[in-house]
Design an enzyme around this catalytic site. Structure first.
Site, PDB file in Angstrom:
ATOM      1  N   CYS A 162     106.261 -38.061-131.008  1.00 29.11           N
ATOM      2  CA  CYS A 162     106.679 -36.938-130.622  1.00 29.11           C
ATOM      3  C   CYS A 162     107.488 -36.456-132.201  1.00 29.11           C
ATOM      4  CB  CYS A 162     107.935 -37.077-129.781  1.00 29.11           C
ATOM      5  SG  CYS A 162     107.302 -37.745-128.217  1.00 29.11           S
ATOM      6  N   ASP A 187     108.528 -45.923-122.105  1.00 29.71           N
ATOM      7  CA  ASP A 187     109.392 -46.698-122.914  1.00 29.71           C
ATOM      8  C   ASP A 187     110.680 -46.097-123.312  1.00 29.71           C
ATOM      9  OD1 ASP A 187     108.069 -44.962-124.388  1.00 29.71           O
ATOM     10  OD2 ASP A 187     107.541 -46.084-126.095  1.00 29.71           O
TER      11      ASP A 187
END
Length: 592
Positions: free
Chosen positions: A2, A99
């Site tokens: 990201c 995660d």
């Protein structure tokens, strides 16, 4: 994978939603699948998401159950499923299977020390509302970038510098020490960027900001982590390395989106592809690249046949992309904007490769890091490393470039003295009896970080996540101080890796000499680049002339006076360095 950004108002003023939105928008290419923001008074987090794990869940920024801890995060934590049960036993409840949530609950349990538990690549920010504490952290090797700066009363951070510059408080000004580092060393030292006041968080670093005070802590460093080897045989090292690398590849093939490998037909990418083929279900997708044959000077420079050998051996779904020479030159300005510094010769090729990879897969693995770990560069074969950084072997034309600089610029930046002092001190910090290992430590500490930044930004420009199994930190710790003879000999490099590869790859691939990423270079382009670089310096409105002695530059490119014996490769590489520096100034509108 990201893009992240954030704001902390040091006077406890409210964060502007518009300013945070502008920062976040600059990272849209890194996260084309989703976006999110979280504002808590003086703190604001922005996030752009590339969905790889838990596609339905995992939106960010993400908070804990009572909203007192928030995280925005870029990367992958490969051992998150192993960490989860222990946190659940301690009473933590999980709402997703991603995660990211591991970070939130691990921080609740262990504070900022939680990052030491993570195996992966990451850049993250945590806001602890109760303590009024902002924490930034970066993975051990610097696989994922993270930048920060203080502008007046505002602290800003982001995955890419352009997001920081999008905030109205930020200023985009050149850092002359950064320019000197680039020209003489190619690597920017001491956390420096090309922009004044904007720093890069060191690999293995944690930055804590509380009550207006910044505290930097290094939780992992190579000198402290290196495993010392006594009496280890080459055979034993090969076996241990094979197990560690296979485990790293196995951990990194986990993905909820299509995955493949870059396969150049070189040793490093071929080993990764061979091991990955044993871990994926179905046929592994592999990708190679090249330019039209008119640009190829020698058969061994062509990756295609070697990549095909590996692809056939492992029955991969293989694709080779061929590019035109003009495509390479046409993308220079776009690549510079993404990389945020003057780009090396290979960055445009990687940018084009990831453009073509994106419609096929979202995640790829590469062999990045093996050259620095196993002495893969040609200059290690001559004496296997002199044990001195004085010549900066990754910047082979240091003396030529230094001779072109304006004396006032040299005096102002103290560049030769400062760079040599920095590298000498770093080399001394790595306690090893092997001069080669001490030199390789510098490559991992500085040059590798530049390569990883290039890898991250050329891939994330297209929303592609690039993973690097050779840089599993446990493998790095093991290899750091292996005997130099297991890495380079006068007639061979990557000795232990070639020994390992002999059981995996066709012989022609195992013995193939290292080739760089393809670039479309022919004799004509050398002189074209020379003329272009000289014109950029000599022009009355030049953006880069302030760094150079114009007469010496003209003499250099025309092989006159003291430069009469200059070789053509030095001219070409130096010309590219000047063209790339000008392109950076133009891309960001920065004055010298």
């Amino acid at each position: 994978m990201c893009g992240i950004c954030g704001v902390l108002d040091l006077r406890d003023g409210a964060v502007s939603p518009e300013a945070l939105a502008s920062m976040t928008a600059q990272l849209a290419h890194r996260g084309p699948d989703d976006s999110g923001v979280h504002i808590d008074g003086a703190v604001g987090f922005g996030h752009r998401r590339l969905s790889v794990i838990d596609l339905a869940g995992g939106r960010q920024p993400l908070g804990n159950e009572d909203g007192t801890v928030w995280v925005t995060y870029n990367g992958e934590i490969y051992n998150y499923r192993e960490l989860r049960p222990a946190l659940q036993r301690r009473g933590h409840r999980f709402a997703t299977d991603c995660d990211t949530e591991i970070i939130v609950h691990a921080y609740e349990e262990d504070g900022i020390d939680c990052v030491a538990q993570f195996n992966g690549m990451f850049a993250l920010a945590v806001w602890d509302r109760t303590k009024r504490l902002l924490v930034l952290a970066r993975d051990r090797l610097g696989i994922k970038p993270l930048y920060y700066g203080v502008f007046g009363n505002v602290f800003l951070f982001a995955s890419e510098i352009k997001a920081i510059l999008a905030h109205p408080a930020a200023r985009g000004e050149v850092d002359h020490d950064g320019v000197a580092d680039y020209l003489l060393c190619t690597s920017l030292l001491d956390g420096r960027t090309m922009f004044r006041g904007i720093r890069s968080l060191p690999p293995g670093g944690i930055l804590a900001l509380q009550d207006g005070e910044l505290r930097l802590h290094i939780y992992w460093s190579m000198p402290r982590a290196a495993v010392r080897h006594a009496g280890t045989s080459l055979q034993d090292s090969r076996d241990v390395l094979r197990g560690m690398l296979d485990a790293a590849v196995g951990a990194q093939v986990v993905s909820d989106v299509p995955l493949g490998t870059l396969l150049s037909g070189g040793l490093d990418s071929s080993v990764v592809s061979a091991l990955a083929a044993g871990h994926v279900g179905g046929r592994l997708k592999t990708f190679a690249m090249g330019y039209d044959h008119g640009d190829t000077l020698r058969h061994d420079d062509v990756d295609g046949p070697y990549a095909e050998l590996v692809a056939r051996a492992y029955h991969t779904d293989h694709t080779e992309f061929l590019f035109r020479s003009d495509e390479y030159r046409d993308v220079m300005s776009r690549v510079t904007w993404h990389v945020e510094k003057p780009v090396d010769l290979t960055a445009p090729s990687l940018f084009l490769l990831y453009r073509e990879v994106k419609p096929n897969v979202t995640v790829v693995m590469s062999g990045e890091g093996a050259d620095e770990l196993f002495a893969g560069y040609h200059f290690f074969l001559d004496g296997c490393g002199a044990g001195t950084p004085a010549e900066f072997p990754w910047a082979p034309y240091l003396d030529e470039v230094a001779a072109l600089l304006d004396p006032a610029f040299v005096a102002r930046t103290r560049c030769r003295e400062r760079i040599r002092t920095t590298l000498s001190a770093e080399m001394a910090s790595f306690e090893s009896d092997d001069p080669l290992n001490k030199l390789l430590y510098l490559f991992l500490k500085y040059y590798l970080v530049e390569m990883l930044e290039r890898l991250d930004k050329t891939s994330m420009a297209w929303g592609v996540e690039s993973r690097v199994p050779f840089l599993d930190h446990r493998l790095v710790e093991y290899v750091l101080d292996l005997p130099a003879a297991y890495k380079a000999k006068p007639d061979s490099n990557k000795v232990v890796l070639r020994t390992l590869a002999a059981d995996l790859l066709p012989a022609a691939v195992v013995t193939r000499r290292k080739r760089p990423v393809p670039i479309p270079v022919d004799p004509k382009s050398i002189w074209t680049e020379r003329n272009r670089a000289n014109a950029l310096v000599q022009a009355p409105e030049s953006r880069i002339a302030g760094y150079f002695d114009r007469k010496k530059v003209d003499d250099f490119f025309h092989k006159k006076n003291q430069f009469a014996g200059t070789d053509n490769l030095a001219i070409f590489r130096t010309a590219h360095a000047l063209v790339a520096l000008d392109a950076w100034h133009r891309a960001f509108g920065v004055a010298a």
